[in-house]
Design a protein around this motif. Sequence first.
Motif, PDB file in Angstrom:
ATOM      1  N   ASN A 176      33.776  37.840  32.482  1.00  0.00           N
ATOM      2  CA  ASN A 176      34.167  36.967  33.366  1.00  0.00           C
ATOM      3  C   ASN A 176      34.853  35.657  32.866  1.00  0.00           C
ATOM      4  O   ASN A 176      35.606  34.874  33.345  1.00  0.00           O
ATOM      5  N   ALA A 177      34.475  35.480  31.508  1.00  0.00           N
ATOM      6  CA  ALA A 177      34.685  34.123  30.838  1.00  0.00           C
ATOM      7  C   ALA A 177      36.198  33.982  30.325  1.00  0.00           C
ATOM      8  O   ALA A 177      36.614  32.973  29.889  1.00  0.00           O
ATOM      9  N   GLY A 178      37.009  35.015  30.350  1.00  0.00           N
ATOM     10  CA  GLY A 178      38.230  35.080  29.619  1.00  0.00           C
ATOM     11  C   GLY A 178      38.278  35.374  28.287  1.00  0.00           C
ATOM     12  O   GLY A 178      39.458  35.879  27.858  1.00  0.00           O
ATOM     13  N   SER A 179      37.275  35.104  27.555  1.00  0.00           N
ATOM     14  CA  SER A 179      37.098  35.536  26.108  1.00  0.00           C
ATOM     15  C   SER A 179      35.614  35.821  25.856  1.00  0.00           C
ATOM     16  O   SER A 179      34.816  35.292  26.408  1.00  0.00           O
ATOM     17  N   ALA A 180      35.512  36.789  24.695  1.00  0.00           N
ATOM     18  CA  ALA A 180      34.024  36.856  24.329  1.00  0.00           C
ATOM     19  C   ALA A 180      33.515  35.935  23.732  1.00  0.00           C
ATOM     20  O   ALA A 180      32.274  35.748  23.745  1.00  0.00           O
ATOM     21  N   THR A 181      34.229  34.601  23.412  1.00  0.00           N
ATOM     22  CA  THR A 181      33.702  33.518  22.611  1.00  0.00           C
ATOM     23  C   THR A 181      33.522  32.335  23.488  1.00  0.00           C
ATOM     24  O   THR A 181      33.358  31.077  23.027  1.00  0.00           O
ATOM     25  N   LYS A 229      31.010  36.386  39.427  1.00  0.00           N
ATOM     26  CA  LYS A 229      32.008  36.399  40.041  1.00  0.00           C
ATOM     27  C   LYS A 229      31.785  37.448  41.351  1.00  0.00           C
ATOM     28  O   LYS A 229      31.074  38.204  41.056  1.00  0.00           O
ATOM     29  N   SER A 230      32.471  36.913  42.348  1.00  0.00           N
ATOM     30  CA  SER A 230      32.358  37.775  43.674  1.00  0.00           C
ATOM     31  C   SER A 230      33.541  37.723  44.249  1.00  0.00           C
ATOM     32  O   SER A 230      34.115  36.676  44.794  1.00  0.00           O
ATOM     33  N   GLY A 231      34.534  38.761  44.138  1.00  0.00           N
ATOM     34  CA  GLY A 231      35.837  38.822  44.748  1.00  0.00           C
ATOM     35  C   GLY A 231      36.609  37.916  43.923  1.00  0.00           C
ATOM     36  O   GLY A 231      36.661  37.812  42.414  1.00  0.00           O
ATOM     37  N   SER A 232      37.319  36.944  44.351  1.00  0.00           N
ATOM     38  CA  SER A 232      38.250  36.038  43.825  1.00  0.00           C
ATOM     39  C   SER A 232      37.281  34.639  43.489  1.00  0.00           C
ATOM     40  O   SER A 232      37.553  33.799  42.915  1.00  0.00           O
ATOM     41  N   TYR A 233      35.732  34.648  43.983  1.00  0.00           N
ATOM     42  CA  TYR A 233      35.221  33.601  43.808  1.00  0.00           C
ATOM     43  C   TYR A 233      34.218  33.556  42.518  1.00  0.00           C
ATOM     44  O   TYR A 233      33.843  34.620  42.329  1.00  0.00           O
ATOM     45  N   THR A 234      34.303  32.363  42.003  1.00  0.00           N
ATOM     46  CA  THR A 234      33.234  32.230  40.484  1.00  0.00           C
ATOM     47  C   THR A 234      32.340  31.142  40.781  1.00  0.00           C
ATOM     48  O   THR A 234      32.525  30.344  41.369  1.00  0.00           O
ATOM     49  N   LEU A 235      31.395  31.481  39.912  1.00  0.00           N
ATOM     50  CA  LEU A 235      30.225  30.549  39.727  1.00  0.00           C
ATOM     51  C   LEU A 235      29.812  30.377  38.257  1.00  0.00           C
ATOM     52  O   LEU A 235      29.295  31.525  37.732  1.00  0.00           O
ATOM     53  N   GLY A 245      28.909  24.082  47.625  1.00  0.00           N
ATOM     54  CA  GLY A 245      30.068  24.502  48.195  1.00  0.00           C
ATOM     55  C   GLY A 245      30.600  26.075  47.914  1.00  0.00           C
ATOM     56  O   GLY A 245      31.622  26.559  47.899  1.00  0.00           O
ATOM     57  N   MET A 246      29.486  26.708  47.152  1.00  0.00           N
ATOM     58  CA  MET A 246      30.038  28.183  46.910  1.00  0.00           C
ATOM     59  C   MET A 246      29.918  29.141  48.176  1.00  0.00           C
ATOM     60  O   MET A 246      29.397  29.060  49.224  1.00  0.00           O
ATOM     61  N   ALA A 247      30.895  29.900  48.213  1.00  0.00           N
ATOM     62  CA  ALA A 247      31.240  31.136  49.208  1.00  0.00           C
ATOM     63  C   ALA A 247      29.988  32.072  49.199  1.00  0.00           C
ATOM     64  O   ALA A 247      29.459  32.336  48.122  1.00  0.00           O
ATOM     65  N   PRO A 248      29.491  32.570  50.399  1.00  0.00           N
ATOM     66  CA  PRO A 248      28.538  33.684  50.217  1.00  0.00           C
ATOM     67  C   PRO A 248      28.944  34.759  49.586  1.00  0.00           C
ATOM     68  O   PRO A 248      30.364  35.076  49.698  1.00  0.00           O
ATOM     69  N   GLY A 249      28.266  35.591  48.828  1.00  0.00           N
ATOM     70  CA  GLY A 249      28.572  36.775  48.313  1.00  0.00           C
ATOM     71  C   GLY A 249      27.555  37.394  47.193  1.00  0.00           C
ATOM     72  O   GLY A 249      26.604  36.346  46.964  1.00  0.00           O
ATOM     73  N   VAL A 250      27.750  38.185  46.535  1.00  0.00           N
ATOM     74  CA  VAL A 250      27.006  38.796  45.378  1.00  0.00           C
ATOM     75  C   VAL A 250      27.669  38.605  44.320  1.00  0.00           C
ATOM     76  O   VAL A 250      28.785  38.936  43.998  1.00  0.00           O
ATOM     77  N   TYR A 251      27.411  37.376  43.310  1.00  0.00           N
ATOM     78  CA  TYR A 251      28.132  37.372  42.231  1.00  0.00           C
ATOM     79  C   TYR A 251      27.484  38.080  40.998  1.00  0.00           C
ATOM     80  O   TYR A 251      26.317  37.901  40.918  1.00  0.00           O
ATOM     81  N   THR A 252      28.397  38.635  40.233  1.00  0.00           N
ATOM     82  CA  THR A 252      27.833  39.359  38.821  1.00  0.00           C
ATOM     83  C   THR A 252      28.623  38.912  37.843  1.00  0.00           C
ATOM     84  O   THR A 252      29.839  38.529  37.717  1.00  0.00           O
ATOM     85  N   ASP A 253      28.203  39.396  36.486  1.00  0.00           N
ATOM     86  CA  ASP A 253      28.763  39.416  35.306  1.00  0.00           C
ATOM     87  C   ASP A 253      28.074  40.175  34.342  1.00  0.00           C
ATOM     88  O   ASP A 253      26.830  40.703  34.549  1.00  0.00           O
ATOM     89  N   THR A 254      28.730  40.741  33.266  1.00  0.00           N
ATOM     90  CA  THR A 254      28.204  41.762  32.405  1.00  0.00           C
ATOM     91  C   THR A 254      28.100  41.066  31.045  1.00  0.00           C
ATOM     92  O   THR A 254      29.285  40.698  30.448  1.00  0.00           O
ATOM     93  N   VAL A 255      27.259  40.820  30.375  1.00  0.00           N
ATOM     94  CA  VAL A 255      27.016  40.162  29.028  1.00  0.00           C
ATOM     95  C   VAL A 255      26.829  41.273  27.874  1.00  0.00           C
ATOM     96  O   VAL A 255      25.666  42.131  28.180  1.00  0.00           O
ATOM     97  N   THR A 256      27.144  41.243  26.913  1.00  0.00           N
ATOM     98  CA  THR A 256      27.173  42.423  25.694  1.00  0.00           C
ATOM     99  C   THR A 256      26.081  41.553  24.737  1.00  0.00           C
ATOM    100  O   THR A 256      26.414  40.590  24.260  1.00  0.00           O
TER     101      THR A 256
END
Length: 172
Positions: free
Chosen positions: A92-97, A105-111, A156-167
Amino acid sequence: MRWLSPAFKGMALTAVALGATVMAHEANAGTVNSSLGSSVLVTSACTVSGSTLNFGNALNPVNAGAVDATSTLTVQCTATTPYTLSLNAGVNAGSATNFAGRLLKSGSYTLPYQLYVDSGRSSVWGNGTASATYSGLGTGNTQSVTIYGRLPSLTGMAPGVYTDTVTVTISY
Protein backbone atom coordinates in the motif's frame (compact mmCIF):
# COMPACT_ATOMS: atom_id res chain seq x y z
CA MET A 1 46.11 -100.27 -2.18
CA ARG A 2 47.59 -103.34 -3.81
CA TRP A 3 44.44 -104.19 -5.64
CA LEU A 4 44.53 -100.81 -7.61
CA SER A 5 46.28 -100.61 -10.89
CA PRO A 6 49.23 -98.24 -11.23
CA ALA A 7 47.03 -95.73 -13.14
CA PHE A 8 44.65 -95.35 -10.19
CA LYS A 9 47.52 -95.01 -7.77
CA GLY A 10 48.81 -92.02 -9.70
CA MET A 11 45.41 -90.36 -9.60
CA ALA A 12 45.15 -90.80 -5.92
CA LEU A 13 48.55 -89.31 -5.40
CA THR A 14 47.72 -86.37 -7.64
CA ALA A 15 44.60 -85.60 -5.64
CA VAL A 16 46.59 -85.65 -2.43
CA ALA A 17 49.19 -83.38 -3.93
CA LEU A 18 46.54 -80.83 -5.03
CA GLY A 19 45.02 -80.83 -1.58
CA ALA A 20 48.42 -80.12 -0.09
CA THR A 21 48.93 -77.21 -2.48
CA VAL A 22 45.61 -75.58 -1.49
CA MET A 23 46.44 -75.92 2.13
CA ALA A 24 49.79 -74.28 1.57
CA HIS A 25 48.10 -71.21 0.03
CA GLU A 26 45.71 -70.93 2.95
CA ALA A 27 48.60 -70.98 5.35
CA ASN A 28 50.15 -68.01 3.52
CA ALA A 29 46.95 -65.85 3.55
CA GLY A 30 47.42 -62.21 4.59
CA THR A 31 45.63 -58.90 5.09
CA VAL A 32 45.79 -55.93 2.78
CA ASN A 33 44.67 -52.47 3.90
CA SER A 34 43.58 -49.62 1.72
CA SER A 35 41.75 -46.37 2.30
CA LEU A 36 38.46 -44.96 1.10
CA GLY A 37 37.86 -41.20 0.96
CA SER A 38 34.60 -39.60 2.03
CA SER A 39 33.40 -36.06 1.50
CA VAL A 40 30.32 -33.88 1.55
CA LEU A 41 29.78 -30.28 0.53
CA VAL A 42 27.50 -28.45 2.97
CA THR A 43 26.20 -25.27 1.39
CA SER A 44 24.78 -22.26 3.14
CA ALA A 45 21.00 -22.22 3.26
CA CYS A 46 18.37 -20.14 5.03
CA THR A 47 14.62 -20.01 5.45
CA VAL A 48 12.45 -17.27 6.93
CA SER A 49 8.78 -17.09 7.83
CA GLY A 50 6.70 -14.52 9.63
CA SER A 51 3.54 -14.12 11.63
CA THR A 52 0.96 -11.36 11.35
CA LEU A 53 1.71 -8.13 13.19
CA ASN A 54 -1.59 -7.49 14.95
CA PHE A 55 -2.11 -4.06 16.52
CA GLY A 56 -5.17 -5.35 18.34
CA ASN A 57 -8.90 -5.59 17.99
CA ALA A 58 -11.60 -3.03 18.76
CA LEU A 59 -9.18 -0.12 19.03
CA ASN A 60 -10.84 3.18 19.93
CA PRO A 61 -10.33 5.67 17.06
CA VAL A 62 -10.75 8.53 19.54
CA ASN A 63 -7.46 7.46 21.15
CA ALA A 64 -4.86 10.05 20.15
CA GLY A 65 -1.86 8.01 21.37
CA ALA A 66 0.43 5.68 19.50
CA VAL A 67 -0.30 1.95 19.47
CA ASP A 68 2.69 -0.41 19.58
CA ALA A 69 2.82 -4.10 18.70
CA THR A 70 5.40 -6.78 17.93
CA SER A 71 5.61 -9.80 15.69
CA THR A 72 8.20 -12.51 15.17
CA LEU A 73 10.16 -13.70 12.17
CA THR A 74 11.47 -17.25 12.38
CA VAL A 75 14.86 -17.69 10.71
CA GLN A 76 16.85 -20.87 10.21
CA CYS A 77 20.28 -20.77 8.57
CA THR A 78 23.07 -23.31 8.47
CA ALA A 79 25.62 -22.86 11.25
CA THR A 80 28.04 -19.92 10.84
CA THR A 81 26.08 -18.49 7.88
CA PRO A 82 25.78 -14.70 8.15
CA TYR A 83 22.42 -13.36 6.99
CA THR A 84 20.58 -10.06 6.58
CA LEU A 85 16.82 -9.51 6.82
CA SER A 86 15.26 -6.67 4.88
CA LEU A 87 11.65 -5.56 4.44
CA ASN A 88 9.96 -3.76 1.59
CA ALA A 89 7.55 -0.86 2.22
CA GLY A 90 4.44 -3.00 1.70
CA VAL A 91 1.83 -3.21 -1.05
CA ASN A 92 0.00 0.00 0.00
CA ALA A 93 3.03 2.35 0.12
CA GLY A 94 3.09 3.19 -3.58
CA SER A 95 6.59 1.74 -4.08
CA ALA A 96 8.70 -0.99 -2.50
CA THR A 97 11.14 1.59 -1.08
CA ASN A 98 8.70 4.23 0.23
CA PHE A 99 9.31 3.26 3.86
CA ALA A 100 7.93 6.54 5.20
CA GLY A 101 4.70 5.80 3.31
CA ARG A 102 3.78 2.44 4.85
CA LEU A 103 0.00 2.21 5.02
CA LEU A 104 -2.59 -0.16 6.39
CA LYS A 105 -5.66 -0.06 4.17
CA SER A 106 -9.37 -0.74 4.59
CA GLY A 107 -11.23 -0.10 1.35
CA SER A 108 -10.37 3.48 0.41
CA TYR A 109 -9.26 4.37 3.97
CA THR A 110 -5.63 4.26 4.98
CA LEU A 111 -3.79 4.31 8.27
CA PRO A 112 -0.03 5.09 8.43
CA TYR A 113 2.17 2.73 10.40
CA GLN A 114 5.84 1.88 10.72
CA LEU A 115 8.08 -1.16 11.30
CA TYR A 116 11.29 -0.93 13.29
CA VAL A 117 14.37 -3.03 13.95
CA ASP A 118 14.74 -1.87 17.57
CA SER A 119 12.49 -1.85 20.62
CA GLY A 120 12.97 1.93 21.00
CA ARG A 121 11.34 2.26 17.57
CA SER A 122 13.98 4.62 16.26
CA SER A 123 15.42 2.63 13.29
CA VAL A 124 12.93 2.10 10.45
CA TRP A 125 13.24 -1.42 9.06
CA GLY A 126 13.70 -1.44 5.30
CA ASN A 127 16.22 -2.56 2.72
CA GLY A 128 19.31 -0.77 4.03
CA THR A 129 18.96 2.26 1.75
CA ALA A 130 17.95 5.14 4.02
CA SER A 131 16.62 2.48 6.40
CA ALA A 132 17.93 -0.28 8.65
CA THR A 133 18.19 -4.03 8.18
CA TYR A 134 18.68 -6.85 10.67
CA SER A 135 21.86 -8.94 10.58
CA GLY A 136 22.43 -12.26 12.28
CA LEU A 137 24.53 -15.41 12.26
CA GLY A 138 22.98 -18.82 11.63
CA THR A 139 23.24 -21.51 14.27
CA GLY A 140 21.56 -24.37 12.41
CA ASN A 141 18.58 -24.01 14.77
CA THR A 142 15.57 -21.73 14.44
CA GLN A 143 16.06 -18.18 15.67
CA SER A 144 13.36 -15.64 16.53
CA VAL A 145 13.71 -12.05 15.36
CA THR A 146 11.28 -9.42 16.66
CA ILE A 147 9.66 -6.81 14.42
CA TYR A 148 8.52 -3.70 16.31
CA GLY A 149 5.49 -1.92 14.88
CA ARG A 150 3.83 1.39 15.66
CA LEU A 151 0.61 3.13 14.66
CA PRO A 152 1.35 6.80 15.33
CA SER A 153 -2.30 7.71 15.96
CA LEU A 154 -5.81 6.40 15.41
CA THR A 155 -7.53 9.77 15.78
CA GLY A 156 -10.27 10.25 13.20
CA MET A 157 -9.90 6.82 11.59
CA ALA A 158 -12.94 5.13 10.06
CA PRO A 159 -13.88 1.73 11.53
CA GLY A 160 -12.72 -1.30 9.52
CA VAL A 161 -10.11 -4.00 9.19
CA TYR A 162 -6.88 -2.42 7.94
CA THR A 163 -4.23 -4.62 6.33
CA ASP A 164 -0.95 -4.51 4.42
CA THR A 165 1.47 -7.13 3.13
CA VAL A 166 5.21 -6.63 3.57
CA THR A 167 7.78 -8.83 1.81
CA VAL A 168 10.63 -10.17 3.94
CA THR A 169 13.89 -10.93 2.14
CA ILE A 170 16.73 -12.93 3.62
CA SER A 171 20.16 -12.54 2.04
CA TYR A 172 23.00 -14.90 2.92
